[in-house]
Design an enzyme around this catalytic site. Structure first.
Site, PDB file in Angstrom:
ATOM      1  CB  THR A 123      -0.854  -0.153   1.215  1.00  0.00           C
ATOM      2  OG1 THR A 123      -1.575   1.047   1.456  1.00  0.00           O
ATOM      3  CG2 THR A 123      -0.208  -0.313   2.555  1.00  0.00           C
ATOM      4  CG  ASP A 124      -1.320   4.923  -0.875  1.00  0.00           C
ATOM      5  OD1 ASP A 124      -1.628   4.214  -0.149  1.00  0.00           O
ATOM      6  OD2 ASP A 124      -1.621   5.859  -1.676  1.00  0.00           O
ATOM      7  CD  GLU A 125      -3.219   3.661   4.593  1.00  0.00           C
ATOM      8  OE1 GLU A 125      -3.255   3.780   5.897  1.00  0.00           O
ATOM      9  OE2 GLU A 125      -4.484   3.376   4.132  1.00  0.00           O
ATOM     10  CE1 TYR A 149      -3.229  -2.408   5.960  1.00  0.00           C
ATOM     11  CE2 TYR A 149      -3.204  -0.199   5.505  1.00  0.00           C
ATOM     12  CZ  TYR A 149      -3.012  -1.427   5.025  1.00  0.00           C
ATOM     13  OH  TYR A 149      -3.130  -1.508   3.664  1.00  0.00           O
ATOM     14  CE  LYS A 153       0.064  -4.828   3.020  1.00  0.00           C
ATOM     15  NZ  LYS A 153      -0.088  -6.001   2.343  1.00  0.00           N
TER      16      LYS A 153
END
Length: 317
Positions: A123-125, A149, A153
């Site tokens: 994810t870009d997060e 979260y 990741k």
């Protein structure tokens, strides 16, 4: 060609399974633990196709995972993850187990030679947040996660990188921006808006609603993953962005407009802890090296998505 899809009964994984069934002749094995965010009836219905095999199990459980390793795979596409930020803030136990331990178990299996390559869906997060004037994230942007979260990741991304560097395993990482489309769980941003509006309930918007997200239609995401599956280079990271930066409040208002509902349903609430202000993804590497381009426009895809959720929620409210 045999492909193993982890988390194939969840939002993006299920869309990818549909994509493979429609656009390829691959033999597909899906492993999924069927959590609250999965679609057990949908994946069960797909098993009527002789090309699809379903195994109920958790990737963080070694014996469950080994149940799928009765054949050699051309590729593993690893979607399985806990992904809702709010839930991770409340309790990150499942996030650590699935996102970190589960990825570790997969990597250990890959060491035995069960697959020719693996795509780890991230994810870009993991990149953290951007100011309004900063350039979008590239594959070389540092990892700087700001919630439990995204931290799990990022941890799994680093495990994948380490196993590539140490063991020379055929691994690739993709990092996508915010997905939307069919089969997304009702706890997520767009489905929540649709469900609340259908019931004429107040729609909670964090903070001032000025947070910016880069929206990617799930079908375009699936197309990108398929390209990477066929032509990606081991050891590489590929960003997959929608190029559709929108303020949260503007997305809410557009959905209400589509549904013929009043802006008075909007209710601003206390901001989320550690809420990232802006995400934006530079997908130029994927476009130039593999020829990926989006097939859909934001407004038309949003219209399709809203209609899908209306149809889906209509049967349950």
């Amino acid at each position: 060609m045999n492909v193993l899809v982890t988390g194939g009964a969840g939002f993006i994984g299920l869309n990818f399974v549909h994509y493979l069934l429609e656009h390829t002749s691959y033999q597909i094995t899906v492993i999924d633990s069927l959590t609250y965010a999965s679609h057990p009836q949908e994946i069960q219905a797909l098993t009527s196709n002789p090309r699809l095999r379903f195994v109920k199990g958790s990737i963080s459980n070694k014996s469950d995972l080994e149940a799928t390793m009765d054949r050699k795979y051309e590729a593993i596409v690893h979607f399985a993850a806990e992904s809702h930020v709010d839930n991770s803030i409340q309790n990150a136990d499942d996030f650590v187990q699935t996102n970190i331990v589960g990825t570790y178990q997969l990597l250990q299996q890959l060491k035995t030679g069960v697959a020719k390559r693996m795509i780890h869906i991230s994810t870009d997060e993991v990149y953290g947040t951007l100011t309004p004037v900063q350039q979008p994230f590239t594959e070389l942007s540092p990892l700087s996660p700001n919630n439990p979260y995204s931290a799990t990741k990022a941890s799994s991304d680093l495990l994948v990188r380490a196993y590539y560097e140490t063991f020379k395993l055929p691994l690739m990482i993709t990092r996508c921006s915010n997905n939307y489309g069919p089969f997304q769980n009702k706890e997520k941003f767009i489905p929540t808006i649709v469900l609340k509006a259908l019931q004429d309930q107040q729609i909670p918007i964090y903070g001032d609603g000025q947070q910016i997200r880069d929206w990617l239609y799930v079908q375009d995401h699936c197309k990108a993953i398929s390209l990477i599956l066929e032509s990606g280079t081991p050891g590489e990271v590929y960003n997959i962005g929608g190029g559709n930066e929108k303020k949260n409040i503007d997305v809410v208002k557009r959905i209400l407009e589509i549904m013929g509902k009043s802006d008075k349903l909007i209710e601003f609430v206390e901001d989320r802890k550690g809420h990232d202000r802006r995400y934006a993804i530079d997908s130029s590497k994927l476009q130039s090296e593999l020829g990926w381009k989006q097939s859909s426009t934001f407004d038309q895809s949003l219209l399709n998505t809203v209609q899908w959720h209306i149809n889906n929620f209509g049967a349950s409210i």
